[in-house]
Design a protein around this motif. Structure first.
Motif, mmCIF file in Angstrom:
data_model
loop_
_atom_site.group_PDB
_atom_site.id
_atom_site.type_symbol
_atom_site.label_atom_id
_atom_site.label_comp_id
_atom_site.label_asym_id
_atom_site.label_seq_id
_atom_site.Cartn_x
_atom_site.Cartn_y
_atom_site.Cartn_z
ATOM 1 N N ASN A 116 0.862 -1.179 0.000
ATOM 2 C CA ASN A 116 0.000 0.000 0.000
ATOM 3 C C ASN A 116 0.900 1.231 0.000
ATOM 4 O OD1 ASN A 116 -2.719 -1.267 2.075
ATOM 5 N ND2 ASN A 116 -2.609 -1.054 -0.133
ATOM 6 N N VAL A 117 0.499 2.252 -0.743
ATOM 7 C CA VAL A 117 1.335 3.444 -0.888
ATOM 8 C C VAL A 117 0.499 4.704 -0.677
ATOM 9 C CG1 VAL A 117 2.935 4.703 -2.365
ATOM 10 C CG2 VAL A 117 2.694 2.214 -2.640
ATOM 11 N N ALA A 118 0.952 5.552 0.251
ATOM 12 C CA ALA A 118 0.395 6.895 0.399
ATOM 13 C C ALA A 118 1.138 7.799 -0.581
ATOM 14 C CB ALA A 118 0.572 7.385 1.831
ATOM 15 N N VAL A 119 0.420 8.365 -1.545
ATOM 16 C CA VAL A 119 1.028 9.157 -2.619
ATOM 17 C C VAL A 119 0.716 10.635 -2.400
ATOM 18 C CG1 VAL A 119 1.138 9.548 -5.104
ATOM 19 C CG2 VAL A 119 0.797 7.219 -4.221
ATOM 20 N N TYR A 120 1.777 11.447 -2.230
ATOM 21 C CA TYR A 120 1.638 12.888 -1.986
ATOM 22 C C TYR A 120 2.321 13.630 -3.125
ATOM 23 C CZ TYR A 120 1.392 17.219 0.753
ATOM 24 O OH TYR A 120 1.117 18.492 1.198
ATOM 25 N N ALA A 158 -2.080 6.801 7.929
ATOM 26 C CA ALA A 158 -1.686 7.373 9.218
ATOM 27 C C ALA A 158 -0.170 7.385 9.367
ATOM 28 C CB ALA A 158 -2.325 6.577 10.354
ATOM 29 N N LEU A 159 0.495 6.306 8.971
ATOM 30 C CA LEU A 159 1.954 6.254 9.034
ATOM 31 C C LEU A 159 2.579 7.313 8.132
ATOM 32 C CD1 LEU A 159 2.466 2.378 9.000
ATOM 33 C CD2 LEU A 159 3.157 3.917 10.848
ATOM 34 N N GLY A 160 1.998 7.491 6.945
ATOM 35 C CA GLY A 160 2.497 8.514 6.039
ATOM 36 C C GLY A 160 2.374 9.907 6.635
#
Length: 288
Positions: A98-102, A277-279
């Motif tokens: 899973n990837v949080a993309v900013y 949340a970790l991101g």
């Protein structure tokens, strides 16, 4: 020394393991019956992931499997009192990312979608299974490229200069992949998820078991910041996903909106909520 004994019935197969500890026939006997009504267990293909086994695993019964998931009943010896549990339901699933993309513009790229086991709609980050012969980090870069058409500035530079990354057989037309000889494992035989040093905008947020006692595979979590388009329309609703066809809409959220969505339970799978949340925590710690 471990020895293996196979006991078969018309619809199930039991595999027992024994060590120095002697097990009685009663201890070996599984406490459930075949309820398939004479039909074979569900099987649409052989599971392609790695089966979980420790020194506590005495045997397993296959209930059903697909190439991506498998359900077993394990026979497990508890370490404290040597009691044997013969009805230990265990779920195998291929490891995933899973990837949080900013983005460089200051927005998280998320999806609003529907899922079979979630009522109503949910928000989700990018994610997907890790292919054979692929590192978790390359799976993360591939999924972001497939689903959103974006990546890091470094990745854009590599591709713009005609650089190539070795592909595995399962990554098809993706430029991301590593050969099986290059994929690293930790002391437990699990895949290592570290991002490569030449990708400073990528952050490895950790590897986590989905269910501590019931399996469900491992999820490798990442954050990529300053994401930019790698293909025309990348990062917009106009991008045609190269991944699985799903009924979903692209949602661009600010950091504040993302935090509110996490706190309000809008990311309705715990792996998704944890990744986002970790991101956010990493970005706060680093002042990003």
């Amino acid at each position: 020394m471990w020895s293996l004994t196979t006991i078969s019935s018309p619809t199930i197969t039991v595999l027992f393991s024994s060590s120095k500890t002697e097990l009685t026939d009663e201890e070996k006997r599984l406490k459930f019956r075949d309820t398939s009504g004479g039909h074979p267990v569900a099987n649409t293909g052989t599971y392609t992931g790695q089966l979980w086994k420790t020194e506590q695993t005495l045997g397993r019964v296959l209930l059903g499997e697909t190439p991506f998931a498998r359900c077993d009943v394990h026979s497990v010896m508890l370490p404290n009192n040597k009691k044997i549990i013969n009805d230990w339901i265990f779920m195998e699933e291929r490891d995933a990312v899973n990837v949080a993309v900013y983005t460089k513009e200051g927005k998280f790229l998320t999806f609003q979608q529907k899922k079979y086991a979630i009522p109503g709609e949910t928000l989700s980050p990018v994610g997907g299974f890790i292919n054979n012969g692929e590192s978790p980090f390359d799976a993360a870069r591939r999924e972001v490229w497939e689903e959103l058409g974006v990546g890091s500035e470094r990745t854009k530079e590599i591709l713009a200069n005609g650089g190539t990354l070795e592909k595995s057989a399962e990554t098809k037309d993706s430029p991301f992949g590593t050969s099986s000889q290059q994929v690293a494992h930790d002391q437990h035989g699990l895949l290592k998820g570290d991002a490569t040093p030449d990708e400073p905008d990528w952050v490895y947020l950790g590897k986590y078991r989905t269910m501590a006692n019931r399996g469900g595979g491992f999820i490798y979590t990442y954050l990529v910041v300053n994401a930019v388009p790698l293909v025309e329309g990348g990062g917009t609703a106009a991008h045609l996903s190269r991944g699985d066809a799903e009924d979903q809409q692209l949602k661009l959220l600010s950091k504040e909106e993302t935090l509110e969505a996490v706190m309000d339970g809008k990311f309705q799978e715990i792996k998704w909520a944890g990744t986002m949340a970790l991101g956010l925590l990493h970005m706060e710690k680093k002042g990003l």
